[in-house]
Design an enzyme around this catalytic site. Sequence first.
Site, PDB file in Angstrom:
ATOM      1  N   GLY A  15      18.936 -11.361  22.147  1.00 12.36           N
ATOM      2  CA  GLY A  15      19.563 -12.418  22.779  1.00 12.36           C
ATOM      3  C   GLY A  15      19.201 -12.075  23.663  1.00 12.36           C
ATOM      4  N   ILE A  48      17.141  -9.057  30.482  1.00 13.66           N
ATOM      5  CA  ILE A  48      15.784  -8.896  30.987  1.00 13.66           C
ATOM      6  C   ILE A  48      16.242  -9.454  32.363  1.00 13.66           C
ATOM      7  CG2 ILE A  48      13.818  -9.866  30.273  1.00 13.66           C
ATOM      8  CD1 ILE A  48      12.541  -7.133  31.803  1.00 13.66           C
ATOM      9  N   VAL A  50      14.767 -11.494  34.168  1.00 12.63           N
ATOM     10  CA  VAL A  50      13.927 -12.223  35.134  1.00 12.63           C
ATOM     11  C   VAL A  50      13.047 -13.118  34.073  1.00 12.63           C
ATOM     12  CG1 VAL A  50      13.450 -10.661  36.915  1.00 12.63           C
ATOM     13  CG2 VAL A  50      12.601 -10.161  34.444  1.00 12.63           C
ATOM     14  N   LYS A  81       8.404 -27.400  38.216  1.00 12.08           N
ATOM     15  CA  LYS A  81       7.380 -26.980  38.308  1.00 12.08           C
ATOM     16  C   LYS A  81       5.743 -27.494  38.355  1.00 12.08           C
ATOM     17  CE  LYS A  81       4.692 -22.375  37.303  1.00 12.08           C
ATOM     18  NZ  LYS A  81       4.998 -21.121  36.497  1.00 12.08           N
ATOM     19  N   PRO A 101      -3.273 -26.246  38.737  1.00 17.39           N
ATOM     20  CA  PRO A 101      -2.229 -27.625  37.724  1.00 17.39           C
ATOM     21  C   PRO A 101      -1.840 -27.165  36.706  1.00 17.39           C
ATOM     22  CG  PRO A 101      -3.756 -28.541  38.303  1.00 17.39           C
ATOM     23  CD  PRO A 101      -4.584 -26.939  39.079  1.00 17.39           C
ATOM     24  N   VAL A 191      17.996   1.406  11.771  1.00 15.05           N
ATOM     25  CA  VAL A 191      17.333   0.082  10.986  1.00 15.05           C
ATOM     26  C   VAL A 191      17.210   0.848   9.383  1.00 15.05           C
ATOM     27  CG1 VAL A 191      15.020  -0.708  10.701  1.00 15.05           C
ATOM     28  CG2 VAL A 191      16.496  -1.164  13.289  1.00 15.05           C
ATOM     29  N   LEU A 336       9.076  -9.934  24.526  1.00 19.38           N
ATOM     30  CA  LEU A 336       8.723  -8.095  25.245  1.00 19.38           C
ATOM     31  C   LEU A 336       8.395  -6.992  24.183  1.00 19.38           C
ATOM     32  CD1 LEU A 336      10.866  -8.140  27.669  1.00 19.38           C
ATOM     33  CD2 LEU A 336       8.142  -9.129  27.942  1.00 19.38           C
TER      34      LEU A 336
HETATM   35  C1  LIG Z   1       8.637  -8.707  36.757  1.00 19.55           C
HETATM   36  C2  LIG Z   1       8.317  -9.904  35.667  1.00 19.55           C
HETATM   37  C3  LIG Z   1       8.617 -10.758  35.896  1.00 19.55           C
HETATM   38  C4  LIG Z   1       8.283 -11.709  34.263  1.00 19.55           C
HETATM   39  N1  LIG Z   1       8.592 -13.849  35.039  1.00 19.55           N
HETATM   40  C5  LIG Z   1       8.584 -14.162  33.641  1.00 19.55           C
HETATM   41  C6  LIG Z   1       7.992 -15.551  34.116  1.00 19.55           C
HETATM   42  O1  LIG Z   1       7.564 -16.401  35.015  1.00 19.55           O
HETATM   43  N2  LIG Z   1       7.330 -16.442  32.873  1.00 19.55           N
HETATM   44  C7  LIG Z   1       7.828 -16.131  31.781  1.00 19.55           C
HETATM   45  O2  LIG Z   1       8.139 -17.289  30.685  1.00 19.55           O
HETATM   46  N3  LIG Z   1       8.483 -15.017  31.287  1.00 19.55           N
HETATM   47  C8  LIG Z   1       8.484 -14.014  32.491  1.00 19.55           C
HETATM   48  N4  LIG Z   1       9.080 -12.446  32.236  1.00 19.55           N
HETATM   49  C9  LIG Z   1       8.834 -11.828  30.856  1.00 19.55           C
HETATM   50  C10 LIG Z   1      10.620 -12.788  30.223  1.00 19.55           C
HETATM   51  O3  LIG Z   1      11.365 -11.982  31.063  1.00 19.55           O
HETATM   52  C11 LIG Z   1      10.491 -12.321  28.963  1.00 19.55           C
HETATM   53  O4  LIG Z   1       9.662 -12.856  28.547  1.00 19.55           O
HETATM   54  C12 LIG Z   1      11.810 -12.922  28.741  1.00 19.55           C
HETATM   55  O5  LIG Z   1      13.107 -13.001  30.051  1.00 19.55           O
HETATM   56  C13 LIG Z   1      11.971 -12.724  27.504  1.00 19.55           C
HETATM   57  O6  LIG Z   1      12.275 -11.320  26.879  1.00 19.55           O
HETATM   58  P1  LIG Z   1      13.295 -10.610  24.942  1.00 19.55           P
HETATM   59  O7  LIG Z   1      13.677 -11.800  24.957  1.00 19.55           O
HETATM   60  O8  LIG Z   1      11.807 -10.985  24.921  1.00 19.55           O
HETATM   61  O9  LIG Z   1      13.775  -9.625  26.039  1.00 19.55           O
HETATM   62  P2  LIG Z   1      15.005  -9.081  26.729  1.00 19.55           P
HETATM   63  O10 LIG Z   1      15.481  -9.722  28.091  1.00 19.55           O
HETATM   64  O11 LIG Z   1      15.348  -7.680  27.061  1.00 19.55           O
HETATM   65  O12 LIG Z   1      16.434  -8.807  25.931  1.00 19.55           O
HETATM   66  C14 LIG Z   1      16.538  -8.190  24.531  1.00 19.55           C
HETATM   67  C15 LIG Z   1      17.734  -8.453  23.939  1.00 19.55           C
HETATM   68  O13 LIG Z   1      17.194  -6.921  22.734  1.00 19.55           O
HETATM   69  C16 LIG Z   1      18.907  -7.042  22.347  1.00 19.55           C
HETATM   70  N5  LIG Z   1      19.180  -5.181  22.693  1.00 19.55           N
HETATM   71  C17 LIG Z   1      18.132  -4.071  22.099  1.00 19.55           C
HETATM   72  N6  LIG Z   1      18.140  -3.123  21.841  1.00 19.55           N
HETATM   73  C18 LIG Z   1      19.704  -3.503  21.208  1.00 19.55           C
HETATM   74  C19 LIG Z   1      19.960  -3.168  20.220  1.00 19.55           C
HETATM   75  N7  LIG Z   1      19.999  -2.232  19.964  1.00 19.55           N
HETATM   76  N8  LIG Z   1      21.241  -3.727  19.948  1.00 19.55           N
HETATM   77  C20 LIG Z   1      21.456  -5.060  19.599  1.00 19.55           C
HETATM   78  N9  LIG Z   1      20.509  -5.749  20.592  1.00 19.55           N
HETATM   79  C21 LIG Z   1      19.569  -4.675  21.415  1.00 19.55           C
HETATM   80  C22 LIG Z   1      19.317  -7.104  24.098  1.00 19.55           C
HETATM   81  O14 LIG Z   1      20.256  -6.716  24.201  1.00 19.55           O
HETATM   82  C23 LIG Z   1      18.859  -8.290  24.595  1.00 19.55           C
HETATM   83  O15 LIG Z   1      19.773  -9.221  24.380  1.00 19.55           O
HETATM   84  C24 LIG Z   1       8.601 -12.019  33.288  1.00 19.55           C
HETATM   85  C25 LIG Z   1       8.499 -10.387  32.751  1.00 19.55           C
HETATM   86  C26 LIG Z   1       8.948  -9.327  33.826  1.00 19.55           C
HETATM   87  C27 LIG Z   1       9.152  -7.671  33.545  1.00 19.55           C
END
Ligand SMILES: Cc1cc2nc3c(=O)[nH]c(=O)nc-3n(C[C@H](O)[C@H](O)[C@H](O)COP(=O)(O)OP(=O)(O)OC[C@H]3O[C@@H](n4cnc5c(N)ncnc54)[C@H](O)[C@@H]3O)c2cc1C
Length: 500
Positions: A15, A48, A50, A81, A101, A191, A336
Site C-alpha cells: 500500500g 518507504i 520518499v 513542477k 523542461p 506465499v 520498487l
Molecule cells: C531516495 C529515493 C528517492 C526517490 N525519489 C523519487 C521521486 O522523486 N520520484 C519518484 O517517482 N520516485 C521516487 N522514488 C521511488 C519511490 O519512492 C517509489 O517508487 C514509490 O514510493 C513507490 O514505492 P512502493 O510502493 O513500490 O514501495 P513502498 O512504499 O516501500 O511500499 C511497500 C508496501 O508493501 C507493504 N509490504 C511489504 N512487505 C509486506 C508484507 N510482508 N505484508 C504486507 N505488506 C507488506 C508495505 O507495508 C508497503 O505498504 C525514490 C526512492 C528513493 C529510495
Amino acid sequence: MSEGPKPPHIVVLGGGSAGWITACLLHHEWGARGGKVTVVESPAIGIIGVGEGSTPQLKAFFDLLGIAEREWMGACDATYKLGIRFTGWSETPGFESYFHPFPGPVDLHSEPGFAQNCALRRKGADVPAHPDDWFLASILAEQSKSPRAEETFPFAPSYGYHFDAHKLGTFLRDWAVGRGVEHRPLKVEEVELSGEQEIAALLCEGGERIEADFFVDCSGFASILSQQRLGTRFISFGENLFNDRAVVMPTAHSSTPRPQTDAIAMSAGWRWSIPLTSRVGNGYVYSSRHISDEDAEAELRAAIGTEKDAGEARLLHMKVGRVENSWTGNCLAAGLSQGFIEPLEATALHIVIYTATDFAKAFEAGGFTPKHRDTFNRRIAERYDGIRDYIVAHYRMNGRTDSDYWRENGANEALPEGLKAMITAWFTHEDIGSANREINGRTPAYPSLSWHCLLAGYGCFPDREKLQQLPAGIEAASLEDVRAMLQACARNFPDYDPLS
Ligand SMILES: Cc1cc2nc3c(=O)[nH]c(=O)nc-3n(C[C@H](O)[C@H](O)[C@H](O)COP(=O)(O)OP(=O)(O)OC[C@H]3O[C@@H](n4cnc5c(N)ncnc54)[C@H](O)[C@@H]3O)c2cc1C
C-alpha cells in the site's frame, strides 16, 4: 465500456504509492465490469515514504481517474513542477547550470532552432546553444509562474508535481476504497504456490488466506512475490550507476520556492531540493563506495544549513536495477519490487503508471491470459533501459574533476550500447532526432529535446576559444526572435507562489 470475458480478481500486495496507483488504475479499467481489486498491506511495515517528484505522467493519471487538482493537491501538500534545474554537474564555463523542461506544445516552435544551433556549435560555430534560453518551461520556472495559463492561451506546457508521498498514499487509498477497492491491512507471512510460477494465495498474520486470479507485487524493495517467491531474476545497474544510498531530511522554507526540482551535484552524488507547500524535501543520493553515511549526512546538513540536532536524518538503501520480467506467471511486479533506477529524473511513479496501464491493455487483449506477456515484458524492459541510459549520461558526461566519484563516473567505460551510440552520434555531428529514433526506437524513453538539453546543458561542445564565426551563407537560429516569442507567451501565465 468494451465487451469481453469477466475481468479477474486481482490482489495487490503493498500500500505504498505503487500499490495504490496500480489498484486505482486496475479498478478504473475493470471495476465497472465486475473486476475486483484487493489491496493487502501491513501498516506495521509501512511505506518507504520518499518519492516526492513526478513527471507529467502523474497528471495524466489523475486526469484519467477524473480527479481534479483542487481535490488532491491541497490534501497532499502538492506544488507544480515545470522541470528540473541541474546545478554543478559541469565545470564548463557558462554551463554550470541548466534546466531540463517537460516538453510542451510551444517547444515545437523553439526546439528546431535550438537543435540547429546545437548542431552548428557541435561543429565549432560560435552560436548561442544553452538550453535555458529556448524553452517556455524554463522561462516560466525562472519567473515563478504557474504552468496553468490564462484561458485565452491554449498552449500550456506539460508539467508534473511535487507532493508528500505519505499523503498521496492516503488520498489514493481513500479514493479507491470509496469506489469499491477492498483494503486488507494485514501482514503477509507466507506465499502459497500452485505451480512453479503460479501464486495460489497469500497467507497472512492471524491465519487468513487470501486467494486471487492474479497478484501484483508492490511490496517495495522486498519484492516478496516476484523476486523472493517466484525467483524472478534481478538485473543490477550497479556498474553504470554508482549511487546506492540516500540520506533525507526535511527543512522549513527559507524563501519562496520556484516550481522546479533542484538537482545539485555534491562530492559523491547529488542532492534534491523539492518544495512542498508544507516544507522542503531534501535528500543526498550518494555512492557508499565514495563517502561514508556520516560524511554524507554532514555534507547535506552543511549544504542546506541544518544543524546536527535540528532535524532527524533518514538513511535509505537503494537497490538499483530491474527485474528481468515484470510479469511472471500470474504475478506482475510494479514499483520498487520491479526495479529502481535512481531518483535523478523522478521516473519511478512514471514507470508504475506505464506498467499498470500497459499491463491492463496486454492482459485484456489476451483475454485475461498471458498471451501478450512476452511482448509486454520486452516493452517494460526497454522503457527501464531507455531511462537508465539517459540517467547514466548525466554521470558519464559530467565535467567535474574535483573528486574520485566524478572522475570515475566521467571515465566509466562500462556503458550500455544505446548510450554509447547516442554519445557517438552527438560528437560525430549526426542529427540527434534521427539517431534517437534509430537507437532508441519510435517511442524512445526520452525525446531528442531531452538529449539536446542534457548534452548542450553540460556544454559538450568544442572549447570556447576554438569556436569560429559562422561561414558566409550559413545562418544560425535567432535567439532574439525566440526570446521575444517566449517572453510574449510567458505573459499569459499568472504568478505562482505555492506558499500563499
Ligand atoms: C531516495 C529515493 C528517492 C526517490 N525519489 C523519487 C521521486 O522523486 N520520484 C519518484 O517517482 N520516485 C521516487 N522514488 C521511488 C519511490 O519512492 C517509489 O517508487 C514509490 O514510493 C513507490 O514505492 P512502493 O510502493 O513500490 O514501495 P513502498 O512504499 O516501500 O511500499 C511497500 C508496501 O508493501 C507493504 N509490504 C511489504 N512487505 C509486506 C508484507 N510482508 N505484508 C504486507 N505488506 C507488506 C508495505 O507495508 C508497503 O505498504 C525514490 C526512492 C528513493 C529510495
